[in-house]
Design a protein around this motif. Structure first.
Motif, PDB file in Angstrom:
ATOM      1  N   ALA A   1      48.608  22.722 -62.496  1.00  0.00           N
ATOM      2  CA  ALA A   1      47.226  22.323 -62.725  1.00  0.00           C
ATOM      3  C   ALA A   1      46.321  23.041 -61.732  1.00  0.00           C
ATOM      4  O   ALA A   1      46.599  23.070 -60.523  1.00  0.00           O
ATOM      5  CB  ALA A   1      47.068  20.819 -62.563  1.00  0.00           C
ATOM      6  N   PHE A   2      45.236  23.626 -62.227  1.00  0.00           N
ATOM      7  CA  PHE A   2      44.248  24.279 -61.384  1.00  0.00           C
ATOM      8  C   PHE A   2      43.469  23.204 -60.633  1.00  0.00           C
ATOM      9  O   PHE A   2      43.022  22.226 -61.205  1.00  0.00           O
ATOM     10  CB  PHE A   2      43.310  25.108 -62.260  1.00  0.00           C
ATOM     11  CG  PHE A   2      42.190  25.731 -61.505  1.00  0.00           C
ATOM     12  CD1 PHE A   2      40.936  25.169 -61.551  1.00  0.00           C
ATOM     13  CD2 PHE A   2      42.390  26.855 -60.746  1.00  0.00           C
ATOM     14  CE1 PHE A   2      39.890  25.731 -60.854  1.00  0.00           C
ATOM     15  CE2 PHE A   2      41.365  27.430 -60.045  1.00  0.00           C
ATOM     16  CZ  PHE A   2      40.105  26.867 -60.095  1.00  0.00           C
ATOM     17  N   MET A   3      43.288  23.393 -59.317  1.00  0.00           N
ATOM     18  CA  MET A   3      42.614  22.384 -58.510  1.00  0.00           C
ATOM     19  C   MET A   3      41.274  22.850 -57.976  1.00  0.00           C
ATOM     20  O   MET A   3      40.290  22.141 -58.087  1.00  0.00           O
ATOM     21  CB  MET A   3      43.524  21.938 -57.379  1.00  0.00           C
ATOM     22  CG  MET A   3      44.790  21.294 -57.925  1.00  0.00           C
ATOM     23  SD  MET A   3      45.841  20.624 -56.674  1.00  0.00           S
ATOM     24  CE  MET A   3      44.862  19.264 -56.112  1.00  0.00           C
TER      25      MET A   3
ATOM     26  N   ARG B   1      39.182  36.069 -53.447  1.00  0.00           N
ATOM     27  CA  ARG B   1      39.193  34.839 -54.248  1.00  0.00           C
ATOM     28  C   ARG B   1      40.408  34.013 -53.849  1.00  0.00           C
ATOM     29  O   ARG B   1      41.518  34.547 -53.734  1.00  0.00           O
ATOM     30  CB  ARG B   1      39.261  35.220 -55.717  1.00  0.00           C
ATOM     31  CG  ARG B   1      39.308  34.088 -56.675  1.00  0.00           C
ATOM     32  CD  ARG B   1      39.259  34.665 -58.067  1.00  0.00           C
ATOM     33  NE  ARG B   1      39.682  33.684 -59.034  1.00  0.00           N
ATOM     34  CZ  ARG B   1      39.769  33.920 -60.321  1.00  0.00           C
ATOM     35  NH1 ARG B   1      39.479  35.123 -60.802  1.00  0.00           N
ATOM     36  NH2 ARG B   1      40.147  32.987 -61.141  1.00  0.00           N
ATOM     37  N   PHE B   2      40.190  32.734 -53.617  1.00  0.00           N
ATOM     38  CA  PHE B   2      41.265  31.808 -53.286  1.00  0.00           C
ATOM     39  C   PHE B   2      41.309  30.713 -54.344  1.00  0.00           C
ATOM     40  O   PHE B   2      40.269  30.196 -54.750  1.00  0.00           O
ATOM     41  CB  PHE B   2      41.052  31.169 -51.916  1.00  0.00           C
ATOM     42  CG  PHE B   2      41.067  32.142 -50.786  1.00  0.00           C
ATOM     43  CD1 PHE B   2      42.266  32.608 -50.278  1.00  0.00           C
ATOM     44  CD2 PHE B   2      39.889  32.616 -50.239  1.00  0.00           C
ATOM     45  CE1 PHE B   2      42.290  33.525 -49.240  1.00  0.00           C
ATOM     46  CE2 PHE B   2      39.901  33.526 -49.203  1.00  0.00           C
ATOM     47  CZ  PHE B   2      41.098  33.978 -48.703  1.00  0.00           C
ATOM     48  N   GLU B   3      42.518  30.352 -54.776  1.00  0.00           N
ATOM     49  CA  GLU B   3      42.707  29.270 -55.734  1.00  0.00           C
ATOM     50  C   GLU B   3      43.815  28.360 -55.222  1.00  0.00           C
ATOM     51  O   GLU B   3      44.741  28.819 -54.560  1.00  0.00           O
ATOM     52  CB  GLU B   3      43.138  29.802 -57.096  1.00  0.00           C
ATOM     53  CG  GLU B   3      42.133  30.699 -57.758  1.00  0.00           C
ATOM     54  CD  GLU B   3      42.665  31.278 -59.065  1.00  0.00           C
ATOM     55  OE1 GLU B   3      43.842  31.045 -59.413  1.00  0.00           O
ATOM     56  OE2 GLU B   3      41.888  31.973 -59.732  1.00  0.00           O
ATOM     57  N   VAL B   4      43.705  27.073 -55.536  1.00  0.00           N
ATOM     58  CA  VAL B   4      44.785  26.128 -55.251  1.00  0.00           C
ATOM     59  C   VAL B   4      45.261  25.574 -56.580  1.00  0.00           C
ATOM     60  O   VAL B   4      44.466  25.127 -57.407  1.00  0.00           O
ATOM     61  CB  VAL B   4      44.321  24.985 -54.323  1.00  0.00           C
ATOM     62  CG1 VAL B   4      45.432  23.965 -54.142  1.00  0.00           C
ATOM     63  CG2 VAL B   4      43.883  25.538 -52.971  1.00  0.00           C
ATOM     64  N   TRP B   5      46.580  25.638 -56.779  1.00  0.00           N
ATOM     65  CA  TRP B   5      47.228  25.116 -57.974  1.00  0.00           C
ATOM     66  C   TRP B   5      48.249  24.092 -57.532  1.00  0.00           C
ATOM     67  O   TRP B   5      48.859  24.221 -56.470  1.00  0.00           O
ATOM     68  CB  TRP B   5      47.933  26.242 -58.732  1.00  0.00           C
ATOM     69  CG  TRP B   5      46.985  27.169 -59.421  1.00  0.00           C
ATOM     70  CD1 TRP B   5      46.259  28.174 -58.844  1.00  0.00           C
ATOM     71  CD2 TRP B   5      46.652  27.186 -60.802  1.00  0.00           C
ATOM     72  NE1 TRP B   5      45.500  28.813 -59.779  1.00  0.00           N
ATOM     73  CE2 TRP B   5      45.719  28.220 -61.002  1.00  0.00           C
ATOM     74  CE3 TRP B   5      47.051  26.424 -61.884  1.00  0.00           C
ATOM     75  CZ2 TRP B   5      45.192  28.512 -62.243  1.00  0.00           C
ATOM     76  CZ3 TRP B   5      46.521  26.724 -63.126  1.00  0.00           C
ATOM     77  CH2 TRP B   5      45.603  27.749 -63.299  1.00  0.00           C
ATOM     78  N   GLN B   6      48.465  23.071 -58.353  1.00  0.00           N
ATOM     79  CA  GLN B   6      49.441  22.042 -58.026  1.00  0.00           C
ATOM     80  C   GLN B   6      50.544  22.014 -59.080  1.00  0.00           C
ATOM     81  O   GLN B   6      50.271  22.028 -60.284  1.00  0.00           O
ATOM     82  CB  GLN B   6      48.785  20.672 -57.951  1.00  0.00           C
ATOM     83  CG  GLN B   6      49.744  19.585 -57.488  1.00  0.00           C
ATOM     84  CD  GLN B   6      49.069  18.252 -57.344  1.00  0.00           C
ATOM     85  OE1 GLN B   6      48.612  17.688 -58.318  1.00  0.00           O
ATOM     86  NE2 GLN B   6      48.989  17.780 -56.114  1.00  0.00           N
ATOM     87  N   ASP B   7      51.783  21.978 -58.602  1.00  0.00           N
ATOM     88  CA  ASP B   7      52.944  21.814 -59.472  1.00  0.00           C
ATOM     89  C   ASP B   7      52.999  20.333 -59.838  1.00  0.00           C
ATOM     90  O   ASP B   7      53.206  19.479 -58.969  1.00  0.00           O
ATOM     91  CB  ASP B   7      54.205  22.249 -58.727  1.00  0.00           C
ATOM     92  CG  ASP B   7      55.464  22.164 -59.568  1.00  0.00           C
ATOM     93  OD1 ASP B   7      55.524  21.315 -60.478  1.00  0.00           O
ATOM     94  OD2 ASP B   7      56.390  22.931 -59.298  1.00  0.00           O
TER      95      ASP B   7
END
Length: 64
Positions: free
Chosen positions: A7-9, A18-24
């Motif tokens: 899921a994209f956070m 560019r920084f992204e945080v994703w959650q398993d």
């Protein structure tokens, strides 16, 4: 339709960086993806003890 595991956070941008945080969604572990131009890297987010960092997140919209 098959459920998505990640899921994209959140996202932060500054020019080409560019920084992204994703959650398993199966493990709850959060991952930082950094992109600079065409270069990308992925690393798990860790707490001060070196353990995987978890934080609550409600999945909604297209992140399922």
């Amino acid at each position: 339709m098959k459920k998505r595991r990640f899921a994209f956070m959140l996202e932060e941008k500054d020019g080409e960086i560019r920084f992204e945080v994703w959650q398993d969604k199966e493990t709850g572990v959060n991952y930082l993806i950094s992109r600079i131009g065409i270069t990308q890297s992925v690393t798990p987010l860790l707490d001060s003890n070196g353990s995987p960092y978890f934080f609550p997140f409600q999945y909604e919209g297209t992140s399922e």
